[in-house]
Scaffold this motif. Sequence first.
Motif, PDB file in Angstrom:
ATOM      1  N   GLY A  16       0.682  -1.075  -0.123  1.00  0.00           N
ATOM      2  CA  GLY A  16      -0.004  -0.265  -0.027  1.00  0.00           C
ATOM      3  C   GLY A  16       0.799   1.310  -0.025  1.00  0.00           C
ATOM      4  N   ALA A  17       2.438   1.057  -0.057  1.00  0.00           N
ATOM      5  CA  ALA A  17       2.813   2.321  -0.043  1.00  0.00           C
ATOM      6  C   ALA A  17       3.662   2.805  -1.467  1.00  0.00           C
ATOM      7  CB  ALA A  17       4.133   2.193   0.983  1.00  0.00           C
ATOM      8  N   TRP A  18       3.355   1.993  -2.525  1.00  0.00           N
ATOM      9  CA  TRP A  18       3.923   2.081  -3.978  1.00  0.00           C
ATOM     10  C   TRP A  18       2.828   2.899  -4.649  1.00  0.00           C
ATOM     11  CZ3 TRP A  18       8.474   0.035  -5.535  1.00  0.00           C
ATOM     12  CH2 TRP A  18       9.118  -0.799  -4.402  1.00  0.00           C
ATOM     13  N   SER A  19       3.347   3.441  -5.703  1.00  0.00           N
ATOM     14  CA  SER A  19       2.440   4.501  -6.579  1.00  0.00           C
ATOM     15  C   SER A  19       2.858   4.449  -8.129  1.00  0.00           C
ATOM     16  CB  SER A  19       2.595   5.949  -6.167  1.00  0.00           C
ATOM     17  OG  SER A  19       1.983   6.816  -6.745  1.00  0.00           O
ATOM     18  N   ILE A  20       1.861   4.701  -8.985  1.00  0.00           N
ATOM     19  CA  ILE A  20       2.201   4.978 -10.251  1.00  0.00           C
ATOM     20  C   ILE A  20       2.932   6.479 -10.276  1.00  0.00           C
ATOM     21  CG2 ILE A  20       1.143   5.700 -12.332  1.00  0.00           C
ATOM     22  CD1 ILE A  20      -1.306   4.187 -11.492  1.00  0.00           C
ATOM     23  N   PRO A  21       3.923   6.670 -11.104  1.00  0.00           N
ATOM     24  CA  PRO A  21       4.868   7.801 -11.256  1.00  0.00           C
ATOM     25  C   PRO A  21       3.776   8.820 -11.819  1.00  0.00           C
ATOM     26  CG  PRO A  21       6.094   5.948 -12.131  1.00  0.00           C
ATOM     27  CD  PRO A  21       4.793   5.226 -11.726  1.00  0.00           C
ATOM     28  N   LYS A  22       3.537   9.989 -10.939  1.00  0.00           N
ATOM     29  CA  LYS A  22       2.710  11.089 -11.233  1.00  0.00           C
ATOM     30  C   LYS A  22       3.069  12.536 -10.373  1.00  0.00           C
ATOM     31  CE  LYS A  22      -0.047   9.629  -7.218  1.00  0.00           C
ATOM     32  NZ  LYS A  22       0.968  10.547  -6.518  1.00  0.00           N
ATOM     33  N   GLY A  23       1.983  13.183 -10.811  1.00  0.00           N
ATOM     34  CA  GLY A  23       2.204  14.473 -10.188  1.00  0.00           C
ATOM     35  C   GLY A  23       1.183  15.516 -10.229  1.00  0.00           C
ATOM     36  N   GLU A  24       1.166  16.540  -9.628  1.00  0.00           N
ATOM     37  CA  GLU A  24       0.228  17.305  -9.622  1.00  0.00           C
ATOM     38  C   GLU A  24       0.301  18.354 -10.742  1.00  0.00           C
ATOM     39  OE1 GLU A  24      -0.263  19.537  -6.105  1.00  0.00           O
ATOM     40  OE2 GLU A  24      -1.041  17.786  -4.808  1.00  0.00           O
ATOM     41  N   HIS A  25      -0.763  19.157 -11.352  1.00  0.00           N
ATOM     42  CA  HIS A  25      -0.169  20.072 -12.348  1.00  0.00           C
ATOM     43  C   HIS A  25      -1.544  21.079 -12.141  1.00  0.00           C
ATOM     44  CE1 HIS A  25      -3.233  18.005 -15.259  1.00  0.00           C
ATOM     45  NE2 HIS A  25      -2.644  17.210 -14.753  1.00  0.00           N
ATOM     46  N   ASP A  26      -1.354  22.314 -13.097  1.00  0.00           N
ATOM     47  CA  ASP A  26      -2.253  22.976 -12.999  1.00  0.00           C
ATOM     48  C   ASP A  26      -3.554  22.749 -14.108  1.00  0.00           C
ATOM     49  OD1 ASP A  26      -0.835  25.037 -11.653  1.00  0.00           O
ATOM     50  OD2 ASP A  26       0.001  25.806 -13.339  1.00  0.00           O
ATOM     51  N   PRO A  27      -4.854  23.024 -13.687  1.00  0.00           N
ATOM     52  CA  PRO A  27      -5.925  22.672 -14.487  1.00  0.00           C
ATOM     53  C   PRO A  27      -5.683  22.920 -15.793  1.00  0.00           C
ATOM     54  CG  PRO A  27      -6.708  24.036 -12.629  1.00  0.00           C
ATOM     55  CD  PRO A  27      -5.280  23.967 -12.594  1.00  0.00           C
ATOM     56  N   ASP A  28      -5.121  23.987 -16.391  1.00  0.00           N
ATOM     57  CA  ASP A  28      -5.215  24.278 -17.806  1.00  0.00           C
ATOM     58  C   ASP A  28      -3.929  23.714 -18.519  1.00  0.00           C
ATOM     59  OD1 ASP A  28      -3.074  25.858 -16.221  1.00  0.00           O
ATOM     60  OD2 ASP A  28      -3.502  27.653 -17.297  1.00  0.00           O
ATOM     61  N   GLU A  29      -2.835  22.912 -17.803  1.00  0.00           N
ATOM     62  CA  GLU A  29      -1.864  22.526 -18.359  1.00  0.00           C
ATOM     63  C   GLU A  29      -2.387  21.060 -18.936  1.00  0.00           C
ATOM     64  OE1 GLU A  29       2.496  20.318 -17.427  1.00  0.00           O
ATOM     65  OE2 GLU A  29       1.352  21.327 -15.796  1.00  0.00           O
ATOM     66  N   ASP A  30      -1.875  20.670 -20.223  1.00  0.00           N
ATOM     67  CA  ASP A  30      -2.181  19.314 -20.784  1.00  0.00           C
ATOM     68  C   ASP A  30      -1.971  18.201 -19.837  1.00  0.00           C
ATOM     69  OD1 ASP A  30      -2.763  17.925 -23.469  1.00  0.00           O
ATOM     70  OD2 ASP A  30      -0.935  17.137 -22.862  1.00  0.00           O
ATOM     71  N   ALA A  31      -2.824  17.400 -19.624  1.00  0.00           N
ATOM     72  CA  ALA A  31      -2.686  16.378 -18.706  1.00  0.00           C
ATOM     73  C   ALA A  31      -1.512  15.289 -19.203  1.00  0.00           C
ATOM     74  CB  ALA A  31      -3.883  15.652 -18.295  1.00  0.00           C
ATOM     75  N   GLU A  32      -1.506  15.030 -20.441  1.00  0.00           N
ATOM     76  CA  GLU A  32      -0.712  13.995 -21.097  1.00  0.00           C
ATOM     77  C   GLU A  32       0.845  14.489 -20.959  1.00  0.00           C
ATOM     78  OE1 GLU A  32       0.797  11.532 -24.929  1.00  0.00           O
ATOM     79  OE2 GLU A  32      -1.556  12.136 -24.644  1.00  0.00           O
ATOM     80  N   ALA A  33       0.765  15.928 -21.164  1.00  0.00           N
ATOM     81  CA  ALA A  33       2.235  16.294 -21.073  1.00  0.00           C
ATOM     82  C   ALA A  33       2.688  16.420 -19.798  1.00  0.00           C
ATOM     83  CB  ALA A  33       2.006  17.749 -21.705  1.00  0.00           C
ATOM     84  N   ALA A  34       1.734  16.781 -18.750  1.00  0.00           N
ATOM     85  CA  ALA A  34       2.261  16.765 -17.389  1.00  0.00           C
ATOM     86  C   ALA A  34       2.605  15.247 -16.876  1.00  0.00           C
ATOM     87  CB  ALA A  34       0.996  17.128 -16.371  1.00  0.00           C
ATOM     88  N   ALA A  35       1.947  14.392 -17.227  1.00  0.00           N
ATOM     89  CA  ALA A  35       2.035  12.958 -16.820  1.00  0.00           C
ATOM     90  C   ALA A  35       3.681  12.595 -17.465  1.00  0.00           C
ATOM     91  CB  ALA A  35       1.141  12.024 -17.616  1.00  0.00           C
ATOM     92  N   ARG A  36       3.790  13.106 -18.718  1.00  0.00           N
ATOM     93  CA  ARG A  36       5.138  12.607 -19.354  1.00  0.00           C
ATOM     94  C   ARG A  36       6.312  13.227 -18.518  1.00  0.00           C
ATOM     95  NH1 ARG A  36       5.252  10.567 -24.102  1.00  0.00           N
ATOM     96  NH2 ARG A  36       3.272  10.124 -25.332  1.00  0.00           N
ATOM     97  N   ARG A  37       6.183  14.594 -18.006  1.00  0.00           N
ATOM     98  CA  ARG A  37       7.152  15.482 -17.257  1.00  0.00           C
ATOM     99  C   ARG A  37       7.340  14.804 -16.090  1.00  0.00           C
ATOM    100  NH1 ARG A  37       3.978  19.894 -16.172  1.00  0.00           N
ATOM    101  NH2 ARG A  37       3.744  18.898 -14.131  1.00  0.00           N
ATOM    102  N   GLU A  38       6.217  14.359 -15.359  1.00  0.00           N
ATOM    103  CA  GLU A  38       6.097  13.777 -13.928  1.00  0.00           C
ATOM    104  C   GLU A  38       7.027  12.357 -13.967  1.00  0.00           C
ATOM    105  OE1 GLU A  38       5.703  15.034 -11.051  1.00  0.00           O
ATOM    106  OE2 GLU A  38       5.108  16.889 -12.165  1.00  0.00           O
TER     107      GLU A  38
END
Length: 153
Positions: free
Chosen positions: A37-59
Amino acid sequence: MPPVRSSGVLLYRRTESGVEVLLGHMGGPFWAKKDDGAWSIPKGEHDPDEDAEAAARREFAEEMGSPAPTDLHPLGEVKGRKLLAVWAGEGDLDAGAITSNSFELEWPPRSGRMQSFPEIDRAAWFDLDTARAKLVKAQLPFLDRLAAALSDS
């Protein structure tokens, strides 16, 4: 108030024994002695107006120290404390060689001393059944969606 948005990439590979996913163990003192229960998909927060896929790639690149695969397929969103969108990509990565970015935290609490901790302190490949035990519960639907998408292809 709109929900906090977060995006990530679930990297997977096909092996002789089946599909494996790459997960990151969350860094910092709270997670240090936890495993299931302590492992995660690599991810991170981003602004609502940022492209979500681009944010996923960056994170993914920030937390794994390697770019995300070129070809990504959406696994949709899950609403928990945050609205999390995840893309799946097939690839391989040396889990032992990840280099994660870090965050600052006052530690010990109320000590006035700031310390730096990696966002992801280690990564590992897990078969889907083991990943279900390791992954934080809010992200479990993405494993089911990945399994369904791979069985359709």
